[in-house]
Design an enzyme around this catalytic site. Structure first.
Site, PDB file in Angstrom:
ATOM      1  N   HIS A 282       0.822  -1.217   0.000  1.00 33.84           N
ATOM      2  CA  HIS A 282       0.000   0.000   0.000  1.00 33.84           C
ATOM      3  C   HIS A 282       0.853   1.262   0.000  1.00 33.84           C
ATOM      4  O   HIS A 282       0.346   2.354  -0.269  1.00 33.84           O
ATOM      5  CB  HIS A 282      -0.968   0.006   1.198  1.00 33.84           C
ATOM      6  CG  HIS A 282      -0.330   0.343   2.512  1.00 33.84           C
ATOM      7  ND1 HIS A 282       0.031  -0.600   3.450  1.00 33.84           N
ATOM      8  CD2 HIS A 282       0.012   1.537   3.059  1.00 33.84           C
ATOM      9  CE1 HIS A 282       0.538  -0.022   4.505  1.00 33.84           C
ATOM     10  NE2 HIS A 282       0.544   1.290   4.293  1.00 33.84           N
ATOM     11  N   ASP A 313      -0.006  -7.603   1.331  1.00 38.35           N
ATOM     12  CA  ASP A 313       0.459  -6.231   1.512  1.00 38.35           C
ATOM     13  C   ASP A 313       1.981  -6.178   1.604  1.00 38.35           C
ATOM     14  O   ASP A 313       2.555  -5.535   2.488  1.00 38.35           O
ATOM     15  CB  ASP A 313      -0.172  -5.602   2.751  1.00 38.35           C
ATOM     16  CG  ASP A 313      -0.029  -4.072   2.742  1.00 38.35           C
ATOM     17  OD1 ASP A 313       0.294  -3.523   1.673  1.00 38.35           O
ATOM     18  OD2 ASP A 313      -0.223  -3.459   3.805  1.00 38.35           O
ATOM     19  N   SER A 393       4.931   3.087   7.734  1.00 39.56           N
ATOM     20  CA  SER A 393       4.561   1.876   7.002  1.00 39.56           C
ATOM     21  C   SER A 393       5.708   1.393   6.129  1.00 39.56           C
ATOM     22  O   SER A 393       6.313   2.165   5.388  1.00 39.56           O
ATOM     23  CB  SER A 393       3.331   2.142   6.125  1.00 39.56           C
ATOM     24  OG  SER A 393       2.187   2.303   6.919  1.00 39.56           O
TER      25      SER A 393
END
Length: 546
Positions: A282, A313, A393
């Site tokens: 993502h 992911d 992230s």
């Protein structure tokens, strides 16, 4: 005549005594004593005369014996002599008329013993019971402080000079810590204080210094007129961190058409020195350009996307350089325990190489986050209270040995201190496929499953409340082709029982795509065995899109 003379003599004696004592004014008690003595002498004189008249025949035992209370004079009866006084009358008269020989004083009052207290005044003379002196607060405080200093000094001296042991605790602790650092094996290492200290995050500075060069900042860009290409990624990003990030839009006059516009910001880390970078899918989304900033390098690198997985992911990037890049090793996420210290490094809000520290809060956490492309179903996630913010992230979650045990992926936007990371146990199984840009096969059967409970069992007429209830079956999926139906209860796989739906799913994922398995099913009170061929979710999704 003789009696009269003796009486006058006694009167003169007492008059002289009275005349001398009248000068002692202010003593009425003494005056009453003198009168009593005088009366007593007169009574004794009459008693003597009566005995003389009665004659020597009178019984000596009937005569009373008297003792003077004020001096050495005593009258006697026949026991002292034949009808005569113990002292002759002449001698008595002579002694009584001599003032220098006898002084008549009243009897002294006896003193009692009584303690001196608040209710009784202190006596100036005589016997007294003294009140016990009280110790002052100052003396008590000084004594206490002196005792503390003495005991503390003795304890410190015994500890550092090893009074009671051959090897003191400080020396033993230092030796054990040195042995563990050098890689030595010690049978007491697991219980020693040195190991406890090493497990604490007191080496964060060393971890950061060694790990930070391998952590990179990832920036993504898209064309101004094609904002939709990155909208899905940004919508998904907002699922993690709220509405702080928005999809870039072109300028109102349209002059920005075709220009690269910043799309997002994230982190990653280099796991091979040839330039392989691991991050979240993502983070890159559908970006048209990916730029990587490496610490201590003046220029930025344009990265190439090798492979990615929407479901997991995960994504692998590749940058090119003239020299080997710093790397981080992948550790074993299964070996870490809840409560162990962890370190997160990333670029939150664009602040390069920020380090946060926390503990592992939980393991095996499942979460699901929907977006426009579908729903990402995360499983086996690591939960930590290390601070994770937008920009973290894709960054590494590191243990106290400096090894990566997970990739920081998500954080709850409605809570504080709840972050999630994909464990390395999941990453290692697909890392080669991502590097080689190969599709990662995902075994599945195409059925939606629920955990059985007492209510479902009662409605279906089943005694056993264990197993997985089939809520629905996808059309033309492996389960559909194997005749699995809604409201069937799957109690096992290949004869091995599974009490919950999650256990059954995990057992299916261990199978290879194309394998044939036997589902143990209960339908309408009857036990069935259905053969199903394990399929690939990626292929099934591609077929639906066509």
């Amino acid at each position: 005549m003789d009696d009269q003379n003796r009486r006058n003599g006694y009167d003169d004696f007492f008059r002289e005594g009275d005349s001398e004592r009248r000068s002692e004014e202010g003593d009425p008690k003494a005056q009453r004593g003198y009168e009593q003595e005088r009366e007593q002498h007169e009574q004794e004189q009459h008693e003597r005369e009566r005995h003389e008249q009665e004659g020597p025949q009178a019984n000596a035992s009937e005569r009373p014996s008297h003792y003077y209370t004020y001096g050495p004079f005593k009258t006697g009866g026949g026991a002292q002599g034949a009808g005569t006084d113990a002292y002759p009358r002449a001698a008595s008269s002579e002694r009584l008329t001599r003032q220098e020989d006898v002084q008549i004083t009243p009897p002294a009052q006896e003193r009692g013993f009584a303690p001196v207290g608040k209710s009784q005044p202190r006596q100036s003379a005589g016997w007294q019971v003294r009140e016990k002196s009280r110790t002052s607060f100052k003396a008590i405080a000084i004594s206490f402080l002196a005792g503390v200093l003495l005991v503390g000094g003795l304890m410190a001296a015994a500890d550092y000079q090893n009074w009671f042991t051959s090897a003191g605790p400080l020396a033993q602790e230092t030796e054990t810590a040195s042995a563990v650092t050098a890689g030595g094996n010690s049978s007491d290492a697991s219980t020693s204080l040195a190991n406890v200290v090493m497990d604490r995050p007191d080496n964060i500075a060393n971890i950061f210094e060694a790990s930070s060069p391998a952590v990179v900042k990832i920036e993504t860009f898209t064309r101004s007129g094609t904002g939709a290409s990155g909208s899905d990624s940004m919508d998904f990003f907002r699922q993690f961190f709220g509405d702080e990030y928005t999809t870039p839009t072109p300028n109102g006059n349209g002059s920005g058409q075709g220009e690269l516009t910043p799309l997002g910001l994230g982190s990653g880390f280099i796991f091979e020195d040839t330039g392989y970078i691991l991050t979240n899918q993502h983070v890159i989304g559908d970006a048209e350009r990916i730029e990587v900033t490496v610490q201590d390098y003046a220029k930025t690198f344009e990265a190439k996307l090798l492979g990615s997985s929407y479901e997991l992911d995960l994504a692998v990037l590749k940058i090119e350089g003239d020299e080997p890049f710093p790397t981080l090793p992948l550790g074993d996420s299964d070996s870490i325990e809840i409560g162990d210290w962890v370190v997160a490094i990333g670029n939150p809000h664009g602040f390069d190489h920020t380090v946060t520290v926390g503990v592992l809060s939980a393991k095996e956490r499942p979460i699901s986050i929907p977006d426009e492309q579908g729903t990402r179903n995360y499983e086996h996630l690591l939960q930590t209270d290390a601070s994770i913010n937008p920009g973290n992230s894709g960054g590494p979650l590191i243990n106290t040995s400096g090894e990566v045990i997970g990739i920081n992926t998500a954080v709850s936007s409605q809570a504080q201190g709840i972050g999630f990371a994909i464990p390395t146990s999941t990453i290692k199984s697909v890392l080669d496929s991502l590097k080689n840009n190969e599709d990662i096969p995902i075994p599945f059967i195409g059925a939606t499953l629920l955990d059985m409970n007492e209510q479902y069992a009662e409605q279906l007429g089943i005694e056993n409340a264990e197993g997985a209830l089939v809520e629905g079956v996808l059309y033309n999926s492996p389960a559909y082709q194997g005749d699995l139906r809604q409201f069937d209860v799957i109690v096992g796989l290949n004869g091995e029982g599974h009490a919950t739906a999650s256990e059954l799913v995990e057992a299916i994922k261990t199978q290879k795509v194309g394998d044939t398995v036997t589902l143990n099913v209960v339908r309408g009170g009857r036990e069935l065995e259905l053969e199903v061929v394990i399929g690939d979710r990626n292929d099934f999704a591609s077929a639906l899109q066509r």
